[in-house]
Motif scaffolding. Sequence first.
Motif, PDB file in Angstrom:
ATOM      1  N   ARG A   1       0.828  -1.210   0.000  1.00  0.00           N
ATOM      2  CA  ARG A   1       0.000   0.000   0.000  1.00  0.00           C
ATOM      3  C   ARG A   1       0.857   1.253   0.000  1.00  0.00           C
ATOM      4  NH1 ARG A   1      -4.096  -0.886   4.792  1.00  0.00           N
ATOM      5  NH2 ARG A   1      -2.073  -1.153   5.708  1.00  0.00           N
ATOM      6  N   LEU A   2       1.950   1.236   0.751  1.00  0.00           N
ATOM      7  CA  LEU A   2       2.867   2.373   0.773  1.00  0.00           C
ATOM      8  C   LEU A   2       3.528   2.568  -0.588  1.00  0.00           C
ATOM      9  CD1 LEU A   2       4.054   4.484   2.738  1.00  0.00           C
ATOM     10  CD2 LEU A   2       5.925   2.881   3.129  1.00  0.00           C
ATOM     11  N   LYS A   3       3.890   1.471  -1.227  1.00  0.00           N
ATOM     12  CA  LYS A   3       4.496   1.535  -2.557  1.00  0.00           C
ATOM     13  C   LYS A   3       3.510   2.134  -3.566  1.00  0.00           C
ATOM     14  CE  LYS A   3       5.917  -1.371  -6.326  1.00  0.00           C
ATOM     15  NZ  LYS A   3       5.672  -2.663  -6.887  1.00  0.00           N
ATOM     16  N   TYR A   4       2.292   1.677  -3.553  1.00  0.00           N
ATOM     17  CA  TYR A   4       1.284   2.192  -4.484  1.00  0.00           C
ATOM     18  C   TYR A   4       0.971   3.664  -4.221  1.00  0.00           C
ATOM     19  CZ  TYR A   4       0.470  -2.569  -6.046  1.00  0.00           C
ATOM     20  OH  TYR A   4       0.623  -3.817  -6.557  1.00  0.00           O
ATOM     21  N   PHE A   5       0.989   4.053  -2.948  1.00  0.00           N
ATOM     22  CA  PHE A   5       0.752   5.460  -2.623  1.00  0.00           C
ATOM     23  C   PHE A   5       1.827   6.351  -3.221  1.00  0.00           C
ATOM     24  CE2 PHE A   5       1.617   9.086   0.132  1.00  0.00           C
ATOM     25  CZ  PHE A   5       0.403   9.745   0.070  1.00  0.00           C
ATOM     26  N   PHE A   6       3.088   5.957  -3.036  1.00  0.00           N
ATOM     27  CA  PHE A   6       4.179   6.771  -3.572  1.00  0.00           C
ATOM     28  C   PHE A   6       4.215   6.740  -5.090  1.00  0.00           C
ATOM     29  CE2 PHE A   6       6.233   6.428   0.710  1.00  0.00           C
ATOM     30  CZ  PHE A   6       6.186   7.779   0.963  1.00  0.00           C
ATOM     31  N   GLU A   7       3.857   5.626  -5.686  1.00  0.00           N
ATOM     32  CA  GLU A   7       3.807   5.574  -7.144  1.00  0.00           C
ATOM     33  C   GLU A   7       2.713   6.480  -7.690  1.00  0.00           C
ATOM     34  OE1 GLU A   7       3.383   1.512  -8.256  1.00  0.00           O
ATOM     35  OE2 GLU A   7       5.513   1.088  -8.055  1.00  0.00           O
ATOM     36  N   LYS A   8       1.582   6.495  -7.011  1.00  0.00           N
ATOM     37  CA  LYS A   8       0.456   7.299  -7.494  1.00  0.00           C
ATOM     38  C   LYS A   8       0.700   8.790  -7.309  1.00  0.00           C
ATOM     39  CE  LYS A   8      -4.487   7.907  -6.906  1.00  0.00           C
ATOM     40  NZ  LYS A   8      -5.666   7.526  -6.138  1.00  0.00           N
ATOM     41  N   HIS A   9       1.217   9.187  -6.147  1.00  0.00           N
ATOM     42  CA  HIS A   9       1.362  10.612  -5.846  1.00  0.00           C
ATOM     43  C   HIS A   9       2.760  11.145  -6.148  1.00  0.00           C
ATOM     44  CE1 HIS A   9      -2.590  10.795  -4.114  1.00  0.00           C
ATOM     45  NE2 HIS A   9      -2.320   9.726  -3.376  1.00  0.00           N
ATOM     46  N   GLY A  10       3.767  10.317  -6.058  1.00  0.00           N
ATOM     47  CA  GLY A  10       5.134  10.789  -6.283  1.00  0.00           C
ATOM     48  C   GLY A  10       5.461  11.002  -7.737  1.00  0.00           C
ATOM     49  N   PHE A  11       5.066  10.087  -8.603  1.00  0.00           N
ATOM     50  CA  PHE A  11       5.365  10.217 -10.024  1.00  0.00           C
ATOM     51  C   PHE A  11       4.484  11.266 -10.682  1.00  0.00           C
ATOM     52  CE2 PHE A  11       6.786   5.638  -9.605  1.00  0.00           C
ATOM     53  CZ  PHE A  11       8.118   5.996  -9.489  1.00  0.00           C
ATOM     54  N   ASN A  12       3.403  11.618 -10.042  1.00  0.00           N
ATOM     55  CA  ASN A  12       2.518  12.639 -10.569  1.00  0.00           C
ATOM     56  C   ASN A  12       3.111  14.034 -10.378  1.00  0.00           C
ATOM     57  OD1 ASN A  12       0.247  13.623 -11.795  1.00  0.00           O
ATOM     58  ND2 ASN A  12      -0.991  13.594  -9.938  1.00  0.00           N
ATOM     59  N   ALA A  13       4.099  14.155  -9.495  1.00  0.00           N
ATOM     60  CA  ALA A  13       4.689  15.465  -9.217  1.00  0.00           C
ATOM     61  C   ALA A  13       5.393  16.026 -10.447  1.00  0.00           C
ATOM     62  CB  ALA A  13       5.663  15.362  -8.054  1.00  0.00           C
ATOM     63  N   THR A  14       6.114  15.198 -11.172  1.00  0.00           N
ATOM     64  CA  THR A  14       6.799  15.703 -12.365  1.00  0.00           C
ATOM     65  C   THR A  14       5.799  16.071 -13.446  1.00  0.00           C
ATOM     66  OG1 THR A  14       7.121  13.439 -13.157  1.00  0.00           O
ATOM     67  CG2 THR A  14       8.929  14.442 -11.937  1.00  0.00           C
ATOM     68  N   SER A  15       4.704  15.349 -13.529  1.00  0.00           N
ATOM     69  CA  SER A  15       3.675  15.691 -14.523  1.00  0.00           C
ATOM     70  C   SER A  15       3.037  17.040 -14.214  1.00  0.00           C
ATOM     71  CB  SER A  15       2.596  14.617 -14.556  1.00  0.00           C
ATOM     72  OG  SER A  15       3.150  13.378 -14.910  1.00  0.00           O
ATOM     73  N   ARG A  16       2.747  17.271 -12.942  1.00  0.00           N
ATOM     74  CA  ARG A  16       2.158  18.563 -12.562  1.00  0.00           C
ATOM     75  C   ARG A  16       3.135  19.705 -12.787  1.00  0.00           C
ATOM     76  NH1 ARG A  16       0.249  17.721  -6.690  1.00  0.00           N
ATOM     77  NH2 ARG A  16       1.693  16.023  -6.813  1.00  0.00           N
ATOM     78  N   LEU A  17       4.403  19.476 -12.459  1.00  0.00           N
ATOM     79  CA  LEU A  17       5.407  20.505 -12.681  1.00  0.00           C
ATOM     80  C   LEU A  17       5.587  20.788 -14.168  1.00  0.00           C
ATOM     81  CD1 LEU A  17       7.550  22.336 -11.378  1.00  0.00           C
ATOM     82  CD2 LEU A  17       9.148  20.444 -11.605  1.00  0.00           C
ATOM     83  N   ALA A  18       5.566  19.751 -14.980  1.00  0.00           N
ATOM     84  CA  ALA A  18       5.690  19.932 -16.427  1.00  0.00           C
ATOM     85  C   ALA A  18       4.488  20.669 -16.994  1.00  0.00           C
ATOM     86  CB  ALA A  18       5.845  18.566 -17.100  1.00  0.00           C
ATOM     87  N   ASP A  19       3.302  20.391 -16.478  1.00  0.00           N
ATOM     88  CA  ASP A  19       2.109  21.108 -16.939  1.00  0.00           C
ATOM     89  C   ASP A  19       2.194  22.599 -16.606  1.00  0.00           C
ATOM     90  OD1 ASP A  19       0.972  18.889 -18.035  1.00  0.00           O
ATOM     91  OD2 ASP A  19      -0.240  18.411 -16.253  1.00  0.00           O
ATOM     92  N   LYS A  20       2.696  22.912 -15.415  1.00  0.00           N
ATOM     93  CA  LYS A  20       2.819  24.318 -15.029  1.00  0.00           C
ATOM     94  C   LYS A  20       3.862  25.044 -15.867  1.00  0.00           C
ATOM     95  CE  LYS A  20       1.229  24.149 -10.293  1.00  0.00           C
ATOM     96  NZ  LYS A  20       1.535  24.430  -8.889  1.00  0.00           N
ATOM     97  N   LEU A  21       4.941  24.341 -16.234  1.00  0.00           N
ATOM     98  CA  LEU A  21       6.006  24.966 -17.012  1.00  0.00           C
ATOM     99  C   LEU A  21       5.756  24.902 -18.511  1.00  0.00           C
ATOM    100  CD1 LEU A  21       9.121  23.642 -15.072  1.00  0.00           C
ATOM    101  CD2 LEU A  21       8.123  25.911 -14.969  1.00  0.00           C
TER     102      LEU A  21
END
Length: 75
Positions: free
Chosen positions: A6-26
């Motif tokens: 569950r911890l692994k899936y949480f970090f995969e879902k929310h952690g890898f999304n950080a670069t996508s959000r940053l790329a969308d903003k930039l």
Amino acid sequence: MSFVLRLKYFFEKHGFNATSRLADKLGMRASSVRLFFIYISFVTAGLWFGVYLTLAFWIKLKDLIRAKRTSVFDL
């Protein structure tokens, strides 16, 4: 499901999304942002390795300049 998975899936879902959000903003592609973070991690690791080699060379040079004499008669 175990706690580790569950911890692994949480970090995969929310952690890898950080670069996508940053790329969308930039206004960039997410793969470019991820590649930038990979390059920066190698640069920072290599920087400290370079500092280590410089200090090792400096200490070796100090030992070569300042000769160690075992007795007074080695002058």
